[in-house]
Design a protein around this motif. Structure first.
Motif, short mmCIF file in Angstrom:
data_model
loop_
_atom_site.label_atom_id
_atom_site.label_comp_id
_atom_site.label_asym_id
_atom_site.label_seq_id
_atom_site.Cartn_x
_atom_site.Cartn_y
_atom_site.Cartn_z
N CYS A 44 -19.52 -27.78 -17.02
CA CYS A 44 -19.49 -26.80 -18.12
C CYS A 44 -20.34 -27.37 -19.26
CB CYS A 44 -18.05 -26.59 -18.58
SG CYS A 44 -17.94 -25.63 -20.10
N LYS A 45 -21.43 -26.69 -19.60
CA LYS A 45 -22.33 -27.20 -20.63
C LYS A 45 -21.64 -27.23 -21.99
CE LYS A 45 -26.78 -26.21 -18.61
NZ LYS A 45 -28.03 -25.50 -18.68
N ALA A 64 -16.07 -26.66 -15.01
CA ALA A 64 -16.19 -25.29 -15.51
C ALA A 64 -15.01 -24.41 -15.09
CB ALA A 64 -17.51 -24.70 -15.01
N CYS A 89 -12.86 -21.36 -19.77
CA CYS A 89 -14.17 -20.73 -19.96
C CYS A 89 -14.05 -19.46 -20.80
CB CYS A 89 -14.76 -20.39 -18.59
SG CYS A 89 -16.26 -19.44 -18.68
N CYS A 128 -19.41 -17.27 -24.57
CA CYS A 128 -19.86 -18.65 -24.68
C CYS A 128 -21.33 -18.68 -25.09
CB CYS A 128 -19.66 -19.35 -23.33
SG CYS A 128 -20.55 -20.90 -23.21
N CYS A 147 -25.63 -21.14 -18.35
CA CYS A 147 -24.51 -21.74 -17.64
C CYS A 147 -24.83 -21.89 -16.14
CB CYS A 147 -23.27 -20.87 -17.83
SG CYS A 147 -21.88 -21.41 -16.84
#
Ligand code: SF4
Length: 676
Positions: A145-146, A200, A205, A210, A216
């Motif tokens: 997950c960035k 993620a 999330c 986001c 993503c």
């Protein structure tokens, strides 16, 4: 997008194997007949041309390809038993890509997904279909997950130098990876705590809200899947998707029109998990952790809110500790749940109240980020799950709990998934292909079809590719006590020692329970000089790697090594099975399935327990012969196979091995192997 179902053999899918082969297939798809399977898989066919040295025409592979192709063309289901060495992967992949439809290929494990993607797909692209688009889809927790990566950079919450180093490596990798799939990170331990804070998962999330949504890795995965002709998933993801159907962002396969299940013998178990309900103490701890984390990041963590999460931790601990301390899986019938609540009502109510007050407190936070809204919903869902597991009494569900290590799991599992699969799978899609090396019992598909709700299908059990009579010797000792006799473990240990001396180690000893495995291991360990490996002393993959690389190693293991394990060559020359692998009758799911059949007036032993054990034994024995050059011993220490009437069905279901009753014959067979 995929071609319409009627496209005969879309040109975009197909490229000639060689320049000289180009003419017949490069013409317009509409004006040319697709090559017959025999032209691809037959002697002198396209595959042979593609691999002049490395391909051998196999009649069973051609037969399977023809059957699968005709199922795709006629929009029918098919079930095919194809033993090791048949080449079944290409036998379903080629008809799938020729169908012009978007096909989901579902395999048993992530490593089989990787194998398909890294070995078979490039082959197809190189020799058949350069424009073939393939996507691999896995569960969300496999991806980075960035957002979390950025947040961790702003507020590092790293424990120790090792974790800081791992974080730096992940951060650098995130710059270059196309997929964000943790499978690319060789250094990362399976149970990495750091990864658990960076993955993620849906729980954490915020989807389209986001700021990293466009970049993503999950968005990219879904995009690739929407454009793909073939989508490679594992059974877990497939059934998670089928059970959830229209869930929110991130858990949905794009539309598809056909499915191929490889290792299809596993789908009843996986489907049972995903069409059931389950909670554990970990879910509550994770909720509290994620709320704390989100509050810290958003700087909204009031003392009152932090007290709420602490209260959830404490009350969940008290509630789950009130389950009996013994390890194992136990039934949790309506009566048992009621009397549990009578005794522990205060813990249950306190936990529910703690969740409710967290939700109320979160609802009162002004201008809260999306993440807090989702966390409140998770808390609500946990309450719903608790209510279902304690207050419902669905007829088709068996309720149970399990204590394992630090976990307590509460679950409701469907007793029979056949009706669910009939409606949601076999009636929803017109082409479902099921294949595996172990689908028939006594040469018939009845058991599997009945368990899965597969009413109409083409079916075929293909002849084995290997010469089992010459390659494997089935050893059944002459004089063994019954497996239920107190003298059995000592005698079994004697036989195992004698067999290991003759095979010079190089063996799997497979047991049906941990207790039996440990008992026999203790009896054998001081009597042989070979390196012994024991399940549970290291992760499965590490044990297997050690087995492969340690000369003369012997592995003691239980059910998780009975399938999906591939050790070709001499390193595995003997597979010893201590007893016929009947499922433990006291297991709540097994017991419920047996009772349900009995209530319907059926013979549960012959219709469920025996066929299930037959398939398990076929799987276990299947570990030995993985290639045409493999040879070795299969030993069964359970003489019920010849004494009991039901033994006949086991014998009829196994390949025709050579037979031996004396250790001298075993030694003779192995000596021949050594001199070859
Ligand atoms: S969309 Fe979800 S998974 Fe993807 S980066 Fe954002 S929060 Fe993470």
């Amino acid at each position: 997008m995929p071609q319409p179902d009627s496209a005969p053999f879309p040109e975009r899918h197909y490229a000639p194997l060689e320049e000289e082969a180009a003419a017949p297939v490069r013409q317009e798809a509409s004006s040319v007949e697709a090559p017959a399977m025999a032209e691809i898989f037959g002697p002198g066919g396209l595959l042979e041309k593609a691999m002049p040295q490395g391909y051998e025409h196999r009649p069973a592979q051609l037969e399977m390809a023809e059957l699968v192709h005709s199922a795709f063309t006629a929009h029918q289901h098919a079930i095919v038993e194809a033993g090791t060495g048949t080449g079944k992967t290409l036998a379903y992949l080629v008809p799938a890509l020729m169908s012009g439809r978007r096909v989901v290929i579902s395999t048993a494990t992530k490593s089989l997904q990787e194998q398909l993607y890294q070995k078979d797909v490039p082959f197809l692209q190189k020799h058949f279909a350069p424009e073939l688009k393939v996507a691999v889809m896995k569960g969300r927790s496999n991806f980075l997950c960035k957002q979390k990566l950025h947040q961790m950079a702003d507020q590092p919450m790293l424990k120790g130098l090792e974790e800081m180093d791992a974080y730096r490596q992940i951060r650098d990798w995130a710059q270059v990876t196309e997929t964000g799939d943790r499978a690319e990170l060789n250094f990362l331990a399976d149970d990495s705590d750091l990864w658990g804070r960076l993955d993620a998962r849906r729980d954490t999330c915020t989807g389209q809200k986001c700021p990293d949504f466009q970049q993503c890795f999950l968005t990219a995965m879904h995009q690739r899947a929407r454009e793909a002709d073939l989508i490679i998933v594992n059974h877990h993801l497939f059934f998670a998707d089928l059970a959830l159907k229209q869930d929110d962002f991130g858990s949905i396969l794009p539309e598809y029109s056909a499915v191929v299940f490889d290792e299809a013998h596993e789908i009843e178990d996986v489907a049972s998990d995903y069409f059931g309900r389950q909670i554990s103490n970990f879910r509550f701890e994770e909720l509290a952790r994620d709320v704390d984390h989100a509050l810290r990041l958003s700087k909204l963590g009031s003392a009152a809110l932090l007290r709420r999460t602490q209260r959830i931790r404490e009350r969940a601990r008290a509630f789950f500790e009130s389950f009996p301390p013994r390890e194992g899986r136990f039934p949790f019938s309506r009566g048992e749940r009621e009397s549990f609540l009578e005794q522990h009502r205060e813990f249950y109510d306190a936990l529910v109240a703690a969740l409710k007050s967290l939700e109320t407190e979160l609802a009162a936070v002004p201008q809260k980020p999306e993440e807090l809204i989702r966390l409140a919903r998770r808390s609500f869902e946990l309450r719903q799950e608790l209510a279902f597991l304690f207050e419902s009494n669905e007829r088709n569900f068996v309720y149970w709990y399990e204590r394992r290590s630090k976990g307590v799991f509460l679950a409701a599992t469907p007793i029979d998934v056949s009706q669910i699969l009939r409606e949601r799978l076999f009636e929803a899609f017109d082409t479902v292909i099921l294949t595996s090396a172990t689908l028939t019992v006594g040469g018939r598909f009845e058991f599997m079809r009945h368990r899965l709700g597969l009413d109409h299908a083409k079916e075929r059990a293909l002849p084995p590719e290997f010469d089992y009579a010459a390659q494997a010797l089935f050893y059944l000792p002459r004089a063994m006590p019954d497996v239920r006799d107190a003298a059995f473990p000592a005698k079994a240990a004697n036989e195992i020692v004698a067999l290991l001396e003759r095979s010079r180690g190089r063996a799997f000893c497979l047991f049906t329970s941990y207790a039996q495995m440990n008992d026999v291991y203790e009896r054998v360990r001081s009597r042989v000089a070979f390196p012994l490996l024991l399940q549970g002393t290291a992760p499965r993959s590490a044990l297997l790697e050690r087995f492969r690389t340690t000369p003369h190693a012997v592995l003691f293991a239980t059910s998780s090594f009975w399938q999906g394990v591939d050790v070709p060559g001499e390193q595995l020359s003997c597979v010893i099975v201590d007893r016929l692998p009947f499922a433990v009758p006291s297991d709540p799911i097994v017991a419920a399935r047996v009772n349900s059949l009995k209530e319907d007036g059926r013979d549960a032993f012959s219709e469920y327990q025996v066929p299930q054990a037959v398939l398990a034994l076929k799987q276990g024995f299947g570990r030995l012969i993985r290639a045409k050059t493999d040879r070795g011993i299969l030993a069964l220490l359970d003489t019920r196979i010849e004494r009991m009437r039901y033994g006949k069905i086991f014998m009829e279901s196994l390949p025709k091995y050579g037979m031996a009753r004396d250790l001298a014959d075993v030694a003779g067979f192995l000596d021949k192997e050594a001199s070859n």
